[in-house]
Design a protein around this motif. Structure first.
Motif, short mmCIF file in Angstrom:
data_model
loop_
_atom_site.label_atom_id
_atom_site.label_comp_id
_atom_site.label_asym_id
_atom_site.label_seq_id
_atom_site.Cartn_x
_atom_site.Cartn_y
_atom_site.Cartn_z
N UNK A 274 0.83 -1.21 0.00
CA UNK A 274 0.00 0.00 0.00
C UNK A 274 0.86 1.26 0.00
N UNK A 275 1.95 1.23 0.76
CA UNK A 275 2.84 2.39 0.80
C UNK A 275 3.53 2.60 -0.54
N UNK A 276 3.98 1.51 -1.15
CA UNK A 276 4.70 1.61 -2.41
C UNK A 276 3.81 2.20 -3.52
N UNK A 277 2.51 1.86 -3.46
CA UNK A 277 1.60 2.33 -4.51
C UNK A 277 0.70 3.48 -4.04
N UNK A 278 1.00 4.02 -2.86
CA UNK A 278 0.27 5.18 -2.32
C UNK A 278 -1.24 4.93 -2.28
N UNK A 279 -1.62 3.85 -1.61
CA UNK A 279 -3.02 3.47 -1.48
C UNK A 279 -3.45 3.52 -0.02
N UNK A 280 -4.76 3.71 0.19
CA UNK A 280 -5.33 3.64 1.53
C UNK A 280 -5.66 2.20 1.89
N UNK A 281 -5.65 1.91 3.19
CA UNK A 281 -6.07 0.60 3.71
C UNK A 281 -7.22 0.83 4.67
N UNK A 282 -8.31 0.11 4.48
CA UNK A 282 -9.41 0.11 5.45
C UNK A 282 -9.37 -1.24 6.15
N UNK A 283 -9.00 -1.21 7.42
CA UNK A 283 -8.80 -2.44 8.20
C UNK A 283 -9.97 -2.64 9.15
N UNK A 284 -10.75 -3.68 8.91
CA UNK A 284 -11.89 -4.02 9.75
C UNK A 284 -11.44 -5.04 10.78
N UNK A 285 -11.35 -4.61 12.04
CA UNK A 285 -10.86 -5.48 13.11
C UNK A 285 -11.96 -5.78 14.12
N UNK A 286 -13.19 -5.95 13.63
CA UNK A 286 -14.34 -6.11 14.52
C UNK A 286 -14.23 -7.36 15.39
N UNK A 304 -0.03 6.01 8.59
CA UNK A 304 -0.27 7.21 7.77
C UNK A 304 -1.29 6.98 6.67
N UNK A 305 -1.70 5.70 6.46
CA UNK A 305 -2.63 5.42 5.36
C UNK A 305 -3.73 4.43 5.74
N UNK A 306 -3.74 3.98 7.00
CA UNK A 306 -4.71 2.96 7.42
C UNK A 306 -5.86 3.56 8.21
N UNK A 307 -7.06 3.13 7.83
CA UNK A 307 -8.30 3.46 8.54
C UNK A 307 -8.68 2.23 9.34
N UNK A 308 -8.51 2.32 10.66
CA UNK A 308 -8.69 1.16 11.54
C UNK A 308 -10.07 1.24 12.18
N UNK A 325 -13.15 4.41 15.25
CA UNK A 325 -12.39 4.59 14.02
C UNK A 325 -11.12 5.38 14.32
N UNK A 326 -9.99 4.83 13.87
CA UNK A 326 -8.72 5.55 13.93
C UNK A 326 -8.32 5.89 12.49
N UNK A 327 -8.56 7.11 12.04
CA UNK A 327 -8.15 7.49 10.69
C UNK A 327 -6.67 7.87 10.68
N UNK A 328 -6.08 7.99 9.49
CA UNK A 328 -4.76 8.62 9.43
C UNK A 328 -4.83 10.02 10.03
N UNK A 329 -3.83 10.40 10.80
CA UNK A 329 -3.91 11.66 11.56
C UNK A 329 -4.21 12.87 10.70
N UNK A 330 -3.62 12.91 9.51
CA UNK A 330 -3.81 14.09 8.66
C UNK A 330 -5.24 14.20 8.13
N UNK A 331 -6.01 13.09 8.20
CA UNK A 331 -7.37 13.08 7.67
C UNK A 331 -8.43 12.99 8.76
N UNK A 332 -8.00 13.18 10.02
CA UNK A 332 -8.93 13.06 11.14
C UNK A 332 -10.09 14.02 11.02
N UNK A 333 -9.83 15.29 10.73
CA UNK A 333 -10.90 16.27 10.69
C UNK A 333 -11.82 16.05 9.48
N UNK A 334 -11.25 15.60 8.38
CA UNK A 334 -12.09 15.25 7.23
C UNK A 334 -13.04 14.11 7.61
#
Length: 476
Positions: A274-286, A304-308, A325-334
């Motif tokens: 994901x880092x190499x290709x600049x992609x987001x990860x949505x991780x469902x850990x229910x 920096x790219x995982x939505x937990x 939900x733990x978003x990437x810090x830079x996208x928390x307010x979004x």
């Protein structure tokens, strides 16, 4: 009105297996508008005769159309057109409104991945009574007559931080949002991390609520091969190279429906790709907390790219619509703004109750009880069905069962339903294709309210497995 919409010559000219050609012809005809919603399709035997194929081939074609959300079948009434798949309605896969409209299960309900009874009524009831008895602080609003700050109050996020922390994974309260369940957390992640038209890659077998959310918001979803550890990194890399996705959705711990858990090494591989290709990860850990000893989440390796996303639903009780939900810090307010715009946050009373359960240790106690009860239920299941191929983890709320060659999943599900047992077909978990799960079913062994109910259900399943599904043969 029953009409025939299947052109034999058109179907014969299409490449690939006959069942897929039939399903694709049906899809194209529905999308053309030639077949209105509510149209009843021909019975299996009638269409098989008309097209010169086996009944099994038609059954599999209808199952594929159902997995796409285009048709639905009812015992005694036949198969009906629903519309143009996920873009027209919520689909029929696991987590959809159609799936969750539970059939009557006179013997045993084993369809929904619910935690077993573990004292939730007593423990949560006591906590709620104590919470209400305390009353509100002077000058503070009633929890019945107020809204929370978007993403939850500081005290709720502190409790969430305590619940989510294990090993070296220790999210800060200020990095978290409190949500109305995991589904709101996932929807927020999809809307914040992707744009309409973007592609999301996910396991070829997965929980369909995310697939519905993606489709209803204009995103596309494509499958990635899985094995005994979950998503295969080499297959993921090929899909990234060929399809240029924006995000990955993955359930790495007690994956639904297979119950598999991804190793730490593979989690690191997923994060690196994901880092190499600049992609987001949505991780469902229910299901994560049920696993006890488990690898760190992917979010630890790619924060920096995982939505937990997770919640209390499977580890404490699904009636508590409290998620995190733990978003990437830079996208928390979004993420906070999107969550607020699409349903605000968790109801105040639920936030207070969930926090109390965490702070007093009651949530951890219920989770431990659920884990113990599931170990006992898995032992019962292994004893009843041990001669068949089962995939499971002793902490998972379900078992993935491979059927004998004489059965197809949807036929087995309908046969079980006729005997009073509700289960889920493998096709209900498929993304894009049904071949992998055509002879699998998921048994949600946590759902029965007693072990006696579970035993009744397992007796019916064992009996069916020993029988042949007359009339269903290997499709053309």
């Amino acid at each position: 009105m029953t009409i025939s919409i299947f052109d034999r010559d058109d179907i014969a000219a299409r490449p690939g297996p006959r069942y897929r050609a039939i399903a694709d012809r049906l899809r194209d005809t529905i999308r053309s508008g030639a077949v209105p919603t509510g149209t009843r399709l021909p019975p299996l035997r009638d269409l098989a005769y008309e097209l010169g194929v086996t009944v099994g081939t038609v059954s599999r074609a209808y199952a594929l159309a159902a997995s796409r959300g285009e048709v639905a079948g009812e015992v005694g009434r036949g198969t009906y057109v629903l519309g143009q798949g996920l873009h027209a309605h919520g689909g029929t896969g696991v987590g959809s409104a159609a799936f969750l409209t539970m059939p009557e299960a006179t013997m045993a309900a084993m369809k929904a991945a619910l935690a077993p009874p573990a004292g939730q009524t007593e423990i949560v009831g006591t906590a709620l009574t104590a919470l209400l008895a305390e009353g509100q602080a002077p000058g503070a609003p009633s929890p019945f007559n107020t809204y929370l700050a978007p993403g939850g109050e500081e005290r709720h996020r502190r409790a969430a931080s305590a619940w989510l922390s294990f090993g070296d994974f220790a999210p800060l309260p200020g990095d978290l949002l409190v949500c109305s369940g995991t589904q709101q957390a996932i929807l927020t992640s999809i809307l914040a991390a992707t744009e309409p038209g973007d592609l999301i890659l996910t396991e070829e077998l997965t929980y369909h609520a995310m697939v519905q959310q993606a489709g209803l918001t204009g995103r596309r979803v494509a499958p990635v091969d899985i094995d005994a550890e979950g998503m295969v990194p080499e297959a993921l890399e090929r899909a990234i190279r060929d399809q240029h996705p924006a995000a990955i959705f993955v359930v790495p711990t007690l994956q639904n429906p297979t119950g598999t858990t991804m190793s730490e090494a593979r989690r690191r591989q997923i994060a690196e790709l994901a880092a190499r290709h600049d992609m987001s990860i949505i991780e469902d850990d229910i299901y994560g907390a049920l696993a006890g000893e488990r690898p760190p989440p992917i979010a630890q390796f790619a924060p920096e790219r995982t939505w937990y996303a997770t919640s209390l639903a499977k580890t404490v009780g699904c009636g508590l619509r409290v998620g995190f939900l733990k978003p990437p810090s830079r996208l928390l307010e979004r993420a906070r703004a999107i969550q607020n715009g699409f349903g605000q946050t968790v109801p105040p009373l639920m936030a207070e109750l969930g926090s109390r359960l965490i702070e007093t240790g009651d949530a951890a106690e219920l989770c431990a009880r659920i884990r113990t009860e599931m170990a006992a239920r898995h032992k019962m299941t292994s004893e009843a069905l041990g001669s068949y191929r089962l995939t499971f983890d002793s902490a998972a709320l379900y078992v993935w069962l491979e059927l004998p060659d004489t059965w197809r999943a949807h036929g087995f599900v309908e046969a079980a339903r006729a005997r009073g047992v509700a289960i889920a077909a493998g096709e209900d978990f498929m993304v894009g294709r049904t071949d992998r799960a055509a002879r699998h079913v998921r048994l949600a062994i946590g759902q029965p309210q007693t072990r006696e109910e579970l035993a009744r259900g397992l007796t019916v399943i064992a009996s069916l497995l020993s029988e042949s599904h007359i009339g269903i043969v290997e499709p053309a």
